[in-house]
Design a protein around this motif. Structure first.
Motif, PDB file in Angstrom:
ATOM      1  N   GLN A 185     -15.895  22.245 -22.872  1.00 39.27           N
ATOM      2  CA  GLN A 185     -16.263  22.379 -24.173  1.00 39.27           C
ATOM      3  C   GLN A 185     -17.253  23.586 -24.104  1.00 39.27           C
ATOM      4  O   GLN A 185     -17.379  24.488 -25.177  1.00 39.27           O
ATOM      5  N   TYR A 186     -18.177  23.664 -23.388  1.00 38.58           N
ATOM      6  CA  TYR A 186     -19.157  24.552 -23.068  1.00 38.58           C
ATOM      7  C   TYR A 186     -18.268  25.936 -23.090  1.00 38.58           C
ATOM      8  O   TYR A 186     -18.884  26.900 -23.488  1.00 38.58           O
ATOM      9  N   ALA A 189     -16.983  27.139 -26.125  1.00 35.59           N
ATOM     10  CA  ALA A 189     -17.844  27.667 -27.215  1.00 35.59           C
ATOM     11  C   ALA A 189     -18.481  28.952 -26.867  1.00 35.59           C
ATOM     12  O   ALA A 189     -18.858  29.627 -27.580  1.00 35.59           O
ATOM     13  N   THR A 226     -23.040  28.839 -36.242  1.00 37.43           N
ATOM     14  CA  THR A 226     -22.432  27.714 -35.931  1.00 37.43           C
ATOM     15  C   THR A 226     -21.982  27.307 -34.420  1.00 37.43           C
ATOM     16  O   THR A 226     -22.262  26.336 -33.858  1.00 37.43           O
ATOM     17  N   ALA A 227     -21.256  28.493 -33.996  1.00 34.86           N
ATOM     18  CA  ALA A 227     -20.871  28.563 -32.799  1.00 34.86           C
ATOM     19  C   ALA A 227     -22.037  28.602 -31.658  1.00 34.86           C
ATOM     20  O   ALA A 227     -22.018  27.613 -30.730  1.00 34.86           O
ATOM     21  N   SER A 230     -23.572  24.955 -31.389  1.00 32.95           N
ATOM     22  CA  SER A 230     -22.723  24.270 -30.690  1.00 32.95           C
ATOM     23  C   SER A 230     -22.650  24.447 -29.275  1.00 32.95           C
ATOM     24  O   SER A 230     -22.980  23.338 -28.467  1.00 32.95           O
ATOM     25  N   THR A 233     -25.988  22.855 -28.133  1.00 28.40           N
ATOM     26  CA  THR A 233     -25.664  21.407 -28.120  1.00 28.40           C
ATOM     27  C   THR A 233     -25.127  21.075 -26.698  1.00 28.40           C
ATOM     28  O   THR A 233     -25.571  20.082 -25.763  1.00 28.40           O
ATOM     29  N   LEU A 234     -23.928  21.660 -26.369  1.00 28.73           N
ATOM     30  CA  LEU A 234     -23.419  21.606 -25.199  1.00 28.73           C
ATOM     31  C   LEU A 234     -23.891  21.743 -24.064  1.00 28.73           C
ATOM     32  O   LEU A 234     -23.854  21.191 -23.074  1.00 28.73           O
ATOM     33  N   GLN A 237     -26.032  18.910 -23.550  1.00 31.90           N
ATOM     34  CA  GLN A 237     -25.448  17.611 -23.208  1.00 31.90           C
ATOM     35  C   GLN A 237     -24.728  17.760 -21.680  1.00 31.90           C
ATOM     36  O   GLN A 237     -24.830  16.600 -21.103  1.00 31.90           O
ATOM     37  N   ARG A 430     -12.488  28.581 -37.610  1.00 32.84           N
ATOM     38  CA  ARG A 430     -13.237  27.229 -37.663  1.00 32.84           C
ATOM     39  C   ARG A 430     -12.226  25.849 -37.182  1.00 32.84           C
ATOM     40  O   ARG A 430     -12.579  25.120 -36.544  1.00 32.84           O
ATOM     41  N   SER A 434     -12.424  23.482 -33.656  1.00 30.92           N
ATOM     42  CA  SER A 434     -12.644  22.229 -33.896  1.00 30.92           C
ATOM     43  C   SER A 434     -11.416  21.347 -32.994  1.00 30.92           C
ATOM     44  O   SER A 434     -11.443  20.505 -32.364  1.00 30.92           O
ATOM     45  N   GLN A 437     -11.875  21.496 -29.155  1.00 28.31           N
ATOM     46  CA  GLN A 437     -12.795  20.713 -28.876  1.00 28.31           C
ATOM     47  C   GLN A 437     -12.339  18.986 -28.805  1.00 28.31           C
ATOM     48  O   GLN A 437     -12.551  18.441 -27.837  1.00 28.31           O
TER      49      GLN A 437
END
Length: 473
Positions: A185-186, A189, A226-227, A230, A233-234, A237, A430, A434, A437
């Motif tokens: 996911q990273y 992104a 937004t990207a 994300s 965040t990734l 995480q 967008r 999604s 992911q």
């Protein structure tokens, strides 16, 4: 005297087989006879599938192998086994008499004022021999019941360690796959941020020359930020997932084989579940609960025996003299024999309360045993239910991702030809992000479900296949 003592101990051994413990009966399993979904009935089962066979990814194999050697929780569980074994050995020693070699001497002076002949005297005494410490003749099985309880506790600890091993194998695998999912996911992104940065630059150029509105520019900017959010965040995480995996493994993650993507993980997913009754012999946590129940049952026997007389023997044989050089002369032999009987008469209800406590603890052990079976049944049933729908979910999510990618192409083409607005393109971008992911998450769920089912069916105790090899990229 020695012959008489030997005969007494032999007789004690013959009558010591009596036990007041209730006859142990395994409680009926409080579960249905079949699972709520159809299951395979192949000859093999999860317990027969070694974790190397189940997890062919060599990087994951290396992580599990390292965790089994270094994980502190597993190390504590192994030490608990040693503790329980030592406790059992201590308790079992009470089944046999304890013989001690003893040697002693004493000198004393009696003053003239207390002496019969009016003169002070000095006396000496020396003795050497064997002594039998207070040995209980276990007529009513009190010592035997305590020994049985200690043995059952030891076996329960061994089974608990097996359960901890199974849990560790599955937790390492899930932590590894979670880290792989965050990594994928990273990467998605990161690529999305790069492409949206380029799109934003083009949108700004169009805005600067008056070819687009401020609304289009701000929409592009929103997608970029937004990207980036994300991505941040990734990043966090993934780092936390690595930390969790390191804790489970018990050592820094170095010199590992190359990682595989989630899509290429060839984890065994078609695991035959068998019948719910099979869990009683496959799951070590259930076997551990059964051993604890046996221990509680044996403690009832010990509590019942406390109401009856307790007979113990104390004896000794040796030589004694008032001079050291006379210890082993003829006529210096000594012996003693002191049997003792203790009969409870009044204890203010202590024995009754002890028996009630043992019975309550036995009822608690029964409830815990039944709960462990119900928990195992639910874990298997949940995993089987999820397995029947996850393949369909992945296929549907993959179709969504393909459709969203095609939608983006068409929206971009329409925008280039002036048929659609830039908002259509931005919305397609967008939605595609999604969908990508969500597809990663669906693949992770499918693999995690297979691990959960493997663990729930008692798999993970053995290992098969070649050892992992290779270095990290």
């Amino acid at each position: 005297m020695i012959k008489r003592l030997t005969l007494s101990l032999a007789a004690a051994g013959l009558v010591a087989g009596c036990s007041l413990a209730p006859t142990f009966h395994r409680p009926d399993a409080p579960i249905a006879t079949v699972y709520p979904v159809e299951t395979g009935q192949a000859a093999d089962n999860a317990a027969a599938i070694g974790w190397r066979e189940f997890f062919p990814d060599q990087r994951l194999q290396a992580l599990i192998e390292t965790a089994l050697a270094n994980n502190r929780d597993l190390r504590i569980a192994a030490l608990r086994i040693e503790e329980a074994r030592a406790q059992y050995n201590i308790q079992s020693a009470d089944l046999l008499p304890t013989l001690n070699a003893a040697a002693g001497g004493a000198r004393s002076r009696t003053p003239a004022s207390l002496s019969l002949n009016g003169r002070s005297t000095v006396t000496s005494s020396y003795q050497v021999g064997l002594s039998l410490a207070s040995f209980e003749l276990d007529f009513f099985g009190r010592v035997r019941s305590l020994n049985d309880a200690a043995l059952a506790q030891y076996l329960a600890t061994e089974e608990a360690a097996q359960a901890a091993r199974i849990s560790l194998v599955s937790e390492v695998a899930k932590a590894y796959l979670a880290e792989r999912a965050f990594a994928e996911q990273y990467e998605l992104a990161r690529k999305t941020v790069e492409s949206r940065d380029e799109a934003y630059k083009l949108a700004k150029q169009r805005f600067d020359v008056g070819a687009s509105s401020a609304l289009d520019l701000r929409q592009n900017e929103i997608l970029v930020q937004t990207a980036r959010a994300s991505l941040a965040t990734l990043t966090r995480q993934r780092a936390q997932a690595v930390n969790a995996l390191t804790l489970l493994v018990g050592t820094p993650l170095t010199n590992l084989p190359a990682a595989q993507s989630l899509d290429s993980q060839d984890i065994v997913t078609d695991i035959p579940a068998g019948l719910p009754s099979d869990l009683l012999i496959r799951r070590p946590d259930i076997r551990s609960a059964e051993q604890r129940l046996k221990a509680a049952n044996a403690n009832i026997g010990a509590a019942r025996a406390a109401f009856f007389p307790r007979i113990s023997l104390t004896a000794g044989i040796g030589t004694a003299s008032n001079a050291l050089d006379g210890l082993f002369e003829a006529g210096s032999r000594t012996w003693s024999f002191a049997p003792q009987l203790l009969l409870p008469i009044f204890d203010a209800g202590r024995n009754s309360a002890s028996l009630s406590l043992a019975e309550v603890r036995n009822n608690v052990a029964v409830a815990e045993y039944e709960k462990s079976i119900q928990t195992a049944f639910r874990e298997v049933a949940d995993a089987l239910t999820a397995r029947s729908t996850l393949e369909e979910q992945i296929e549907a999510q993959r179709a969504v991702q393909v459709a969203q990618a095609e939608r983006l192409k068409l929206a971009d083409l329409r925008y280039q030809n002036g048929v659609a607005s830039s908002l259509d393109v931005l919305d397609a971008q967008r939605e595609l992000f999604s969908a990508e992911q969500a597809l990663v998450q669906a693949r992770l769920l499918r693999l995690t479900n297979a691990i959960d089912l493997y663990r729930a069916l008692g798999g993970g105790t053995g290992e098969t296949g070649a050892k992992a090899s290779g270095k990290q990229d």
